[in-house]
Scaffold this motif. Structure first.
Motif, mmCIF file in Angstrom:
data_model
loop_
_atom_site.group_PDB
_atom_site.id
_atom_site.type_symbol
_atom_site.label_atom_id
_atom_site.label_comp_id
_atom_site.label_asym_id
_atom_site.label_seq_id
_atom_site.Cartn_x
_atom_site.Cartn_y
_atom_site.Cartn_z
ATOM 1 N N ILE A 13 34.538 32.264 41.648
ATOM 2 C CA ILE A 13 34.329 30.876 41.228
ATOM 3 C C ILE A 13 33.935 30.819 39.757
ATOM 4 O O ILE A 13 34.408 29.965 39.009
ATOM 5 C CB ILE A 13 33.257 30.197 42.116
ATOM 6 C CG1 ILE A 13 33.780 30.065 43.560
ATOM 7 C CG2 ILE A 13 32.881 28.821 41.561
ATOM 8 C CD1 ILE A 13 32.748 29.584 44.565
ATOM 9 N N SER A 14 33.075 31.739 39.333
ATOM 10 C CA SER A 14 32.638 31.676 37.932
ATOM 11 C C SER A 14 33.779 32.054 36.988
ATOM 12 O O SER A 14 33.946 31.425 35.942
ATOM 13 C CB SER A 14 31.404 32.559 37.698
ATOM 14 O OG SER A 14 31.615 33.859 38.195
ATOM 15 N N ALA A 15 34.583 33.048 37.370
ATOM 16 C CA ALA A 15 35.730 33.409 36.517
ATOM 17 C C ALA A 15 36.742 32.261 36.474
ATOM 18 O O ALA A 15 37.337 31.979 35.431
ATOM 19 C CB ALA A 15 36.403 34.674 37.033
ATOM 20 N N ALA A 16 36.915 31.587 37.601
ATOM 21 C CA ALA A 16 37.829 30.440 37.637
ATOM 22 C C ALA A 16 37.337 29.343 36.704
ATOM 23 O O ALA A 16 38.114 28.770 35.928
ATOM 24 C CB ALA A 16 37.936 29.907 39.070
ATOM 25 N N ARG A 65 43.537 26.983 42.212
ATOM 26 C CA ARG A 65 44.519 27.981 41.743
ATOM 27 C C ARG A 65 43.822 29.145 41.041
ATOM 28 O O ARG A 65 44.167 30.311 41.255
ATOM 29 C CB ARG A 65 45.487 27.325 40.741
ATOM 30 C CG ARG A 65 46.687 26.677 41.368
ATOM 31 C CD ARG A 65 47.634 26.114 40.291
ATOM 32 N NE ARG A 65 48.136 24.824 40.746
ATOM 33 C CZ ARG A 65 47.846 23.648 40.206
ATOM 34 N NH1 ARG A 65 47.063 23.572 39.122
ATOM 35 N NH2 ARG A 65 48.320 22.529 40.716
ATOM 36 N N GLN A 66 42.852 28.819 40.199
ATOM 37 C CA GLN A 66 42.163 29.863 39.426
ATOM 38 C C GLN A 66 41.265 30.711 40.331
ATOM 39 O O GLN A 66 41.077 31.903 40.082
ATOM 40 C CB GLN A 66 41.341 29.234 38.297
ATOM 41 C CG GLN A 66 42.181 28.581 37.198
ATOM 42 C CD GLN A 66 42.980 29.591 36.388
ATOM 43 O OE1 GLN A 66 42.695 30.789 36.390
ATOM 44 N NE2 GLN A 66 44.024 29.123 35.711
ATOM 45 N N ILE A 67 40.683 30.114 41.362
ATOM 46 C CA ILE A 67 39.883 30.888 42.313
ATOM 47 C C ILE A 67 40.791 31.858 43.055
ATOM 48 O O ILE A 67 40.459 33.037 43.243
ATOM 49 C CB ILE A 67 39.124 29.957 43.283
ATOM 50 C CG1 ILE A 67 37.980 29.251 42.544
ATOM 51 C CG2 ILE A 67 38.585 30.739 44.486
ATOM 52 C CD1 ILE A 67 37.316 28.124 43.329
ATOM 53 N N ALA A 68 41.969 31.389 43.469
ATOM 54 C CA ALA A 68 42.921 32.265 44.157
ATOM 55 C C ALA A 68 43.348 33.411 43.232
ATOM 56 O O ALA A 68 43.504 34.549 43.659
ATOM 57 C CB ALA A 68 44.140 31.462 44.616
ATOM 58 N N ARG A 69 43.505 33.098 41.948
ATOM 59 C CA ARG A 69 43.980 34.087 40.980
ATOM 60 C C ARG A 69 42.901 35.109 40.616
ATOM 61 O O ARG A 69 43.163 36.314 40.556
ATOM 62 C CB ARG A 69 44.452 33.373 39.704
ATOM 63 C CG ARG A 69 45.159 34.259 38.676
ATOM 64 C CD ARG A 69 45.609 33.464 37.451
ATOM 65 N NE ARG A 69 44.483 33.005 36.647
ATOM 66 C CZ ARG A 69 43.845 33.754 35.749
ATOM 67 N NH1 ARG A 69 44.212 34.998 35.545
ATOM 68 N NH2 ARG A 69 42.832 33.263 35.050
ATOM 69 N N THR A 70 41.678 34.596 40.379
ATOM 70 C CA THR A 70 40.634 35.490 39.859
ATOM 71 C C THR A 70 39.748 36.060 40.958
ATOM 72 O O THR A 70 39.048 37.045 40.731
ATOM 73 C CB THR A 70 39.715 34.733 38.871
ATOM 74 O OG1 THR A 70 39.050 33.665 39.588
ATOM 75 C CG2 THR A 70 40.507 34.137 37.718
ATOM 76 N N GLY A 71 39.727 35.418 42.126
ATOM 77 C CA GLY A 71 38.839 35.878 43.188
ATOM 78 C C GLY A 71 37.372 35.614 42.911
ATOM 79 O O GLY A 71 36.493 36.249 43.489
ATOM 80 N N GLY A 93 32.616 37.793 45.755
ATOM 81 C CA GLY A 93 33.965 37.296 45.541
ATOM 82 C C GLY A 93 34.160 35.939 46.183
ATOM 83 O O GLY A 93 33.350 35.481 46.978
ATOM 84 N N ALA A 94 35.247 35.290 45.823
ATOM 85 C CA ALA A 94 35.591 33.997 46.423
ATOM 86 C C ALA A 94 37.091 33.964 46.672
ATOM 87 O O ALA A 94 37.866 34.593 45.958
ATOM 88 C CB ALA A 94 35.183 32.854 45.510
ATOM 89 N N SER A 95 37.458 33.247 47.694
ATOM 90 C CA SER A 95 38.891 33.136 47.996
ATOM 91 C C SER A 95 39.147 31.800 48.675
ATOM 92 O O SER A 95 38.221 31.147 49.166
ATOM 93 C CB SER A 95 39.329 34.281 48.908
ATOM 94 O OG SER A 95 38.559 34.243 50.102
ATOM 95 N N LEU A 96 40.407 31.394 48.694
ATOM 96 C CA LEU A 96 40.767 30.167 49.384
ATOM 97 C C LEU A 96 40.828 30.438 50.881
ATOM 98 O O LEU A 96 41.365 31.453 51.316
ATOM 99 C CB LEU A 96 42.132 29.653 48.920
ATOM 100 C CG LEU A 96 42.294 29.295 47.446
ATOM 101 C CD1 LEU A 96 43.551 28.452 47.250
ATOM 102 C CD2 LEU A 96 41.074 28.561 46.918
ATOM 103 N N THR A 97 40.294 29.506 51.646
ATOM 104 C CA THR A 97 40.468 29.562 53.099
ATOM 105 C C THR A 97 41.873 29.054 53.435
ATOM 106 O O THR A 97 42.615 28.586 52.560
ATOM 107 C CB THR A 97 39.455 28.644 53.798
ATOM 108 O OG1 THR A 97 39.737 27.301 53.376
ATOM 109 C CG2 THR A 97 38.016 29.007 53.422
#
Lengths: 124, 124
Positions: free
Chosen positions: A39-42, A31-37, A80-84
């Protein structure tokens, strides 16, 4: 005087054949990865070290049939990071499980909450 | 070649207002106390120290509105222990929650299992 205890928080951990586990921590990380874009921020948002967040992502990416998180290694400021699609599906199905329990199990959850001591001063 | 991953084991932990938590470990301890009629035998069956088993029972007995486990301190061979009416009710409601999830959430659980890597040799 009657006090009612609110329904409990549901912490659901699913343990799959082969050793992969998925529970509240990994779900929140997605959820946090989707929100912040990121991994480290999540990880930061969850009070988790960068290393720990990456290790959980790696565990999910190898444990599921396809990666759940896509990340660009890139440059200054970090990629950046996002959910697949698979990542979004895993999170959605997991949340559906919790929702089923919350709605279809509402009577059982309320019955349990009704049996909890309302004066917890002596308990933990 | 398609392999199907069986549905995951469900480990449900409920966290109540006031700090009391009830999950698979305490549920199993209650089951074993009902089966063996003894707190120490129940603990042994779970590979748990006598002290740990007693501490969990005490936590449940004070955290719920009424004790879940009745025990006789008694004599040589140790006193017996059994579930109270409240103890049986807590276990029954908890198992109802897990059953709800297993049946009403069957589609979501199957969808998740279908997304797990079937070759786990590289994963954990």
């Amino acid at each position: 005087m009657t006090q009612t205890t609110p329904p409990p928080d549901i912490r659901l951990r699913l343990a799959f054949a082969g050793g992969l586990a998925f529970g509240p921590g990994k779900a929140e990380l997605l959820r946090q990865i989707a929100r912040t874009g990121s991994i480290s921020a999540a990880g930061r948002a969850m009070g988790m070290s960068y290393k720990r967040a990456w290790s959980l992502v790696e565990e999910m990416n190898t444990g599921f049939a396809a990666p759940l998180v896509a990340s660009a290694r890139g440059g200054a400021g970090g990629g950046g990071a996002s959910l697949t699609e698979t990542g979004a599906a895993v999170l959605r199905h997991y949340e559906a499980c919790v929702d089923h329990l919350r709605t279809d199990g509402a009577d059982a959850l309320a019955a349990l909450a009704g049996l909890v001591a309302t004066d917890m001063s002596g308990g933990r």
